[in-house]
Enzyme design. Structure first.
Site, PDB file in Angstrom:
ATOM      1  CB  CYS A   1      49.796  46.936  39.420  1.00  0.00           C
ATOM      2  SG  CYS A   1      50.019  48.694  39.051  1.00  0.00           S
ATOM      3  CE1 TYR A   2      49.798  49.882  47.493  1.00  0.00           C
ATOM      4  CE2 TYR A   2      49.111  47.636  48.027  1.00  0.00           C
ATOM      5  CZ  TYR A   2      49.511  48.895  48.445  1.00  0.00           C
ATOM      6  OH  TYR A   2      49.635  49.172  49.785  1.00  0.00           O
TER       7      TYR A   2
ATOM      8  CG  HIS B   1      46.689  46.091  35.740  1.00  0.00           C
ATOM      9  ND1 HIS B   1      46.164  45.743  36.960  1.00  0.00           N
ATOM     10  CD2 HIS B   1      47.205  47.335  35.899  1.00  0.00           C
ATOM     11  CE1 HIS B   1      46.344  46.727  37.812  1.00  0.00           C
ATOM     12  NE2 HIS B   1      46.971  47.706  37.193  1.00  0.00           N
TER      13      HIS B   1
ATOM     14  CE  LYS C   1      23.636  39.997  32.072  1.00  0.00           C
ATOM     15  NZ  LYS C   1      22.599  40.473  32.989  1.00  0.00           N
TER      16      LYS C   1
ATOM     17  CG  ASP D   1      21.776  39.007  35.737  1.00  0.00           C
ATOM     18  OD1 ASP D   1      22.343  38.311  34.865  1.00  0.00           O
ATOM     19  OD2 ASP D   1      21.996  40.220  35.891  1.00  0.00           O
TER      20      ASP D   1
ATOM     21  N   GLY E   1      46.105  48.364  43.176  1.00  0.00           N
ATOM     22  CA  GLY E   1      45.434  49.251  44.112  1.00  0.00           C
ATOM     23  C   GLY E   1      45.857  50.690  43.864  1.00  0.00           C
TER      24      GLY E   1
END
Length: 511
Positions: free
Chosen positions: A82-83, A169, A367, A227, A55
């Site tokens: 991370c955050y 990350h 996707k 889609d 974040g």
């Protein structure tokens, strides 16, 4: 649906959705919930693990997002990223402080190969960092499992409590062995068995559509892309002829695309109403130059045309759409405080003006998952692996006003890009490749004549899911062929440039 689930709490990172995507890539179902979801609601999902996302805030900031502290004693493993690591540290008595040297981008960490998250991973690891704060001291009971030159605690664990944390990350493709780290958490720590597949999704989605629709009727707007087509085929499988599809030619499609779409849907035996509204769209776009306004005009006009056609063909109870996860996340902050990037034509207020209940069978898919569903449904591989095309079409690839003449220039240039990319064998490698018409004219010379004509930018990117993308290093010979053909075959273009911007900081589309 009764899959093993890892819940991802969203603290506002633009990478939150990548965490879920990577877990699904490992055949583990992941669901994203807001950071402040009560523990009782989280436990209602019966998770086998919880992940705290990154974040943009500092944990000590006024208004910084904090989760229910009971999460750390929920009885299932928790991974902070991370955050999420900083929050875990802050909540459990460790020390978080501004980093002397902020880390944004690639960093090298040294890991403890005996740590559960790092099993079978090299001891020195290149990772993607994005933090201004760092963990100065881990909470009591935690072991430091990785360090870096700028972070004395790059990873930590209290394995006896099932608590793990990373200051980098693992979900980002730039982190070496990031997927293996997530696999170790999901399989070795949480005990996942990998029961999330697109084959199972097809059966479950069909059942959900049948349960939602009952004996009702559905009208579906088809764009011609993967889609909406996959969504329509799923709905058709579920409810048969109680589905009616409407395709609206909005005038900003690629060369010969409207006719190709008509023929494709005929082959799929989908009940289709074809509406040519190109002139209406272009009339309403006249004089519009702001990108967001273009999207809003196209969205509103589509609603008007679609609603008129739906009224003509009778009573319907539901509206079917091919909305995907990235559409939702980039448009509004749906599952956390992440910053909105741009509006999407099929999620920016459509339901409020329509009198239907939404049926969105693909809303939680990325996707490439949709493509796998398409293959499960027996759609042609050439169509399933078609590159994404924006809902507002070429309107967001023409910078400035959209006119007939500018559309003609862009269509011809874009067709050349597609032909040359396919001929060179790059089409399936790229996430997207296309031409953009710039509102820039420059001096050129053809033969002995001076020209003052438009510029085309070529955009080609590589990506796994569209959330992040890197510009493609296309061979110079391919770029030369594209440029030569455009300048020689498209009268009105005398200059071609190549876009070497990645996402972030840029977006894939220019508008």
């Amino acid at each position: 649906m009764n899959h093993q689930t890892i819940v991802v709490l969203d603290f506002g990172s633009q990478f939150t959705q990548l965490i879920a995507r990577r877990l699904r890539e490992l055949s583990v179902y992941a669901e994203i919930l807001p950071f402040d979801t009560p523990l009782a609601t989280i436990q209602g999902r019966r998770p086998v693990g919880i992940i705290l996302s990154g974040g943009p805030k500092s944990v000590s900031d006024v208004g910084a997002p904090h989760c229910d502290v009971a999460v750390y004693d929920a009885g299932v493993p928790v991974l902070g990223i991370c955050y999420g690591m900083q929050l875990m540290t802050y909540a459990l008595g460790g020390e978080v402080a501004p980093a002397p040297h902020r880390e944004f981008g690639l960093a090298t960490i040294h890991i403890d190969p005996g740590a559960p998250l790092f099993a079978a991973i090299p001891s020195d690891l290149r990772v993607w960092a994005s933090h201004g704060d760092f963990v100065k001291a881990a909470p009591a009971g935690f072991t430091v499992t990785a360090t870096s030159a700028n972070a004395p605690v790059a990873a930590m664990a209290a394995a006896d409590r099932g608590l793990y944390a990373l200051l980098f990350h693992p979900e980002v493709a730039h982190t070496d062995h990031g997927l293996e780290i997530l696999r170790n958490f999901a399989y070795d720590v949480c005990g996942c068995r990998g029961d999330w597949t697109m084959q199972s999704f097809v059966g479950e989605a069909t059942g959900r559509i049948q349960a939602q629709v009952g004996e009702g009727r559905v009208v579906c707007g088809l764009s011609g892309g993967v889609d909406s087509t996959v969504a329509a085929v799923l709905m058709h499988r579920a409810i048969g002829d109680r589905l009616t599809c409407i395709f609206v030619d909005n005038g900003v499609l690629r060369q010969d695309e409207a006719e190709q779409i008509r023929l494709r849907f005929e082959r799929l035996h989908l009940p289709l109403i074809f509406v040519d509204a190109a002139e209406l769209f272009l009339t309403r776009l006249a004089g519009v130059t702001d990108p967001e306004q273009k999207r809003k005009v196209i969205g509103a006009t589509f609603i008007d045309v679609f609603d008129e056609q739906a009224t003509k063909i009778g009573s319907f109870d539901f509206l079917g759409q091919g909305t995907l996860y990235p559409d939702v996340i980039e448009s509004v902050s749906v599952v956390g405080p992440s910053a909105p990037i741009k509006s999407h034509h099929n999620v920016g207020g459509l339901p409020s003006r329509m009198r239907f209940t939404l049926v969105e069978p693909l809303r939680l898919l990325f996707k490439d998952e949709v493509r796998k569903v398409g293959e499960e449904l027996g759609l042609d591989a050439e169509f399933v692996w078609r590159q994404p095309f924006p809902g507002p079409g070429l309107a967001v690839r023409i910078l400035g006003e959209v006119t007939h003449s500018r559309l003609d220039l862009l269509r011809r240039a874009d067709h050349i890009v597609s032909e040359e990319v396919k001929k060179a064998g790059w089409y399936r490698t790229l996430w997207q490749s296309f031409a953009v018409l710039l509102p820039v004219q420059s001096v050129g010379v053809m033969g002995d004549a001076r020209t003052y004509e438009y510029t085309i930018a070529i955009r080609a990117v590589e990506s796994r899911d569209g959330m992040t993308a890197d510009w493609a290093r296309l061979p110079h010979d391919l770029l030369a062929s594209i440029s030569s053909r455009i300048v020689n075959e498209v009268k009105g273009i005398n200059r071609v440039v190549y876009d070497i911007s990645s996402k972030p900081p840029s977006t894939i589309e220019w508008e």
